[in-house]
Design a protein around this motif. Structure first.
Motif, PDB file in Angstrom:
ATOM      1  N   HIS A  69       0.836  -1.229   0.034  1.00 59.10           N
ATOM      2  CA  HIS A  69      -0.020   0.121  -0.036  1.00 59.10           C
ATOM      3  C   HIS A  69       0.752   1.287  -0.041  1.00 59.10           C
ATOM      4  O   HIS A  69       1.199   2.012   1.240  1.00 59.10           O
ATOM      5  N   PRO A  70       1.556   1.595  -1.102  1.00 58.38           N
ATOM      6  CA  PRO A  70       2.213   2.746  -1.117  1.00 58.38           C
ATOM      7  C   PRO A  70       2.056   3.982  -0.753  1.00 58.38           C
ATOM      8  O   PRO A  70       2.646   4.968  -0.326  1.00 58.38           O
ATOM      9  N   ARG A  71       0.644   4.316  -0.761  1.00 53.59           N
ATOM     10  CA  ARG A  71       0.198   5.666  -0.246  1.00 53.59           C
ATOM     11  C   ARG A  71       0.252   5.674   1.379  1.00 53.59           C
ATOM     12  O   ARG A  71       0.027   6.790   1.863  1.00 53.59           O
ATOM     13  N   LEU A  72       0.122   4.653   1.848  1.00 45.86           N
ATOM     14  CA  LEU A  72       0.124   4.533   3.427  1.00 45.86           C
ATOM     15  C   LEU A  72       1.177   5.000   3.898  1.00 45.86           C
ATOM     16  O   LEU A  72       2.411   4.590   3.793  1.00 45.86           O
ATOM     17  N   LYS A  73       1.105   6.147   4.837  1.00 48.97           N
ATOM     18  CA  LYS A  73       2.345   6.498   5.714  1.00 48.97           C
ATOM     19  C   LYS A  73       2.108   5.939   7.183  1.00 48.97           C
ATOM     20  O   LYS A  73       1.173   5.913   7.900  1.00 48.97           O
ATOM     21  N   VAL A  74       3.263   6.044   7.816  1.00 45.68           N
ATOM     22  CA  VAL A  74       3.629   5.033   8.962  1.00 45.68           C
ATOM     23  C   VAL A  74       4.205   6.189   9.861  1.00 45.68           C
ATOM     24  O   VAL A  74       5.209   6.507   9.543  1.00 45.68           O
ATOM     25  N   ILE A  75       3.830   6.348  11.179  1.00 47.84           N
ATOM     26  CA  ILE A  75       4.080   7.255  12.193  1.00 47.84           C
ATOM     27  C   ILE A  75       4.281   6.331  13.323  1.00 47.84           C
ATOM     28  O   ILE A  75       3.408   5.759  13.946  1.00 47.84           O
ATOM     29  N   TRP A  76       5.319   6.765  14.144  1.00 46.79           N
ATOM     30  CA  TRP A  76       5.710   6.056  15.491  1.00 46.79           C
ATOM     31  C   TRP A  76       5.338   6.918  16.566  1.00 46.79           C
ATOM     32  O   TRP A  76       5.806   8.258  16.717  1.00 46.79           O
ATOM     33  N   SER A  77       4.540   6.652  17.318  1.00 47.15           N
ATOM     34  CA  SER A  77       3.821   7.343  18.570  1.00 47.15           C
ATOM     35  C   SER A  77       4.647   6.931  19.666  1.00 47.15           C
ATOM     36  O   SER A  77       5.058   5.675  20.105  1.00 47.15           O
ATOM     37  N   PHE A  78       5.057   7.883  20.668  1.00 41.59           N
ATOM     38  CA  PHE A  78       5.820   7.916  22.085  1.00 41.59           C
ATOM     39  C   PHE A  78       5.013   8.461  23.031  1.00 41.59           C
ATOM     40  O   PHE A  78       4.201   9.557  22.759  1.00 41.59           O
ATOM     41  N   GLY A  79       4.929   7.694  24.172  1.00 37.59           N
ATOM     42  CA  GLY A  79       4.021   7.954  25.346  1.00 37.59           C
ATOM     43  C   GLY A  79       3.008   7.341  25.674  1.00 37.59           C
ATOM     44  O   GLY A  79       3.209   6.186  25.880  1.00 37.59           O
ATOM     45  N   GLY A  80       1.794   7.894  25.459  1.00 35.81           N
ATOM     46  CA  GLY A  80       0.511   7.370  26.103  1.00 35.81           C
ATOM     47  C   GLY A  80       0.175   7.357  27.405  1.00 35.81           C
ATOM     48  O   GLY A  80       0.805   8.192  28.151  1.00 35.81           O
ATOM     49  N   TRP A  81      -0.794   6.969  27.956  1.00 36.11           N
ATOM     50  CA  TRP A  81      -1.332   7.014  29.287  1.00 36.11           C
ATOM     51  C   TRP A  81      -0.397   6.663  30.348  1.00 36.11           C
ATOM     52  O   TRP A  81      -0.075   7.043  31.234  1.00 36.11           O
ATOM     53  N   THR A  82       0.081   5.500  30.034  1.00 36.21           N
ATOM     54  CA  THR A  82       1.185   4.671  31.220  1.00 36.21           C
ATOM     55  C   THR A  82       2.555   5.216  30.639  1.00 36.21           C
ATOM     56  O   THR A  82       3.385   4.959  31.729  1.00 36.21           O
TER      57      THR A  82
END
Length: 401
Positions: free
Chosen positions: A124-137
């Motif tokens: 799926h070449p149009r799909l971008k992926v982002i890495w998230s840091f943190g969250g509730w815990t």
């Protein structure tokens, strides 16, 4: 000599074209910007839930999403770090769980979720992926990060561009719950801390990377940080417009956790998606930089007899993984909707009362996104959807022009 009349005629034609008495053709309308359809994928989902990267493709969700956000990385000494290296890049993926049907070979190549994300992006070449840091815990470490924004940003850039998974990530998401306010822990970094982190990330990653951040739905927390300044270096801010009400007070009153608008008897009239979005816009954040959040789960109580919201309960309802919470994919079968309130659904079945979004209520919320000129919507999180991605499909369809 016969050239002269031709030149004069052309000149006269030009003068006529510029005559103010001649109506000018309107310029072509600029194409509408594509709305963002964003879904969070959790690293822990590959364990008990057995929700693999493969499922994002097999369900059809990958074809509807514009962006996938991988949650979560962690903060270690104020720096970006992997939270679960086994799930992230070490675990060999069997052929049956692989995005392309090919098993990983232990000891060679990129394995784990990162390897699968690379395969998903190839399909799926149009799909971008982002890495998230943190969250509730995982937000406690941001206080230390805020004391050295440039060092934090440099560490994140090194991690995301590591040669082992080069090309997998198109950017970084900051899920700080909550800057200069209280979440699982309280923070006193000041209203400029989040803007400083995002500004440093933009400088470190450059103009083409995706830099995003999650922002609270609670109006009080929105006043604790300068979110207008945070929006400037960011591509967008994701408003967590869900969990306005929960089952912590197990006796009720029952209330859907993500109302779009207020309804008669709502426990807090400002605890709505519309109130949050309006507040963010009033802060001066451009509408196109705001995403509306949708929960792919319900929150519920047991010991309830009242059909509508506002009833009393004896405690949180049982859930597959946690009391008081259940995936949409389960609820649509075990406790289908019996009504709506404030633009979201609720259900009473066997003494249990649940509030959750459905494809229909998501359609209503996406119409709201379009009406306010927002940049799109995001889902927390993809494992709660059906095997054929009905909720993602509803988001995507509802955001099309």
């Amino acid at each position: 000599m016969r050239v002269v009349p031709v030149v004069l005629s052309a000149a006269l034609l030009l003068v006529g074209a510029c005559d103010s008495s001649s109506p000018a053709a309107p310029p072509p309308a600029a194409p509408a910007a594509e709305k963002r359809v964003v879904g969070y994928f959790t690293d822990w989902g590959v364990y008990g839930r057995n929700f693999q990267v493969r499922n994002v493709g097999a369900s059809g969700a990958a074809g509807e999403l514009t962006h996938l956000v991988y949650a979560f990385g962690k903060l270690d000494g104020g720096r970006c770090a992997t939270r679960d290296s086994w799930a992230d890049y070490e675990k060999p993926i069997a052929a049956a769980d692989s995005a392309d049907g090919v098993a990983d070979t232990r000891g060679t190549g990129l394995r784990g979720n990162f390897g699968q994300l690379r395969k998903l992006k190839a399909a799926h070449p149009r799909l971008k992926v982002i890495w998230s840091f943190g969250g509730w815990t995982g937000s406690k470490g941001f206080a230390e990060s805020a004391r050295d924004p440039d060092g934090f940003a440099a560490s994140c850039h090194r991690l995301l561009t590591d040669s082992r998974w080069a090309g997998v990530f198109d950017g970084i998401d900051i899920d700080w719950e909550y800057p200069n306010a209280c979440g699982l822990v309280c923070d006193t970094s000041g209203p400029g801390a989040l803007p400083a982190l995002l500004t440093s990330l933009r400088a470190a990653f450059g103009p083409d990377a995706l830099i995003t951040a999650a922002v609270p739905g609670d109006l009080g927390k929105l006043r604790a940080t300068d979110y207008a300044a945070a929006a400037r270096p960011a591509n967008w801010l994701s408003a967590m417009t869900y969990d306005f009400f929960g089952t912590g007070a197990g006796t009720g009153p029952t209330a859907p956790h993500s109302p779009l608008t207020a309804y008669p008897g709502i426990p807090r009239a400002t605890a709505t998606t519309d109130a949050t979005i309006t507040a963010l816009l009033e802060l001066g954040i451009p509408a196109e930089k705001l995403l509306l959040g949708v929960g792919f789960y319900g929150r519920g109580w047991t010991g309830v007899s009242a059909a509508g919201p506002g009833g009393r309960a004896s405690g949180p309802a049982a859930g597959s993984f946690e009391k008081g919470i259940e995936d949409y994919a389960v609820l649509r079968e075990t406790c289908p909707p019996t009504g709506t309130a404030g633009g979201t659904a609720f259900a009473l079945c066997g003494g249990q009362w649940w509030g959750y979004d459905t494809p229909d209520t998501i359609g209503t919320k996406m119409a709201y996104v379009r009406s306010r000129g927002l940049g799109g919507a995001f889902a927390w999180e993809l494992s709660g959807d059906t095997a054929d991605a009905q909720l993602v499909a509803a988001m995507s369809a509802g955001l099309r022009p």
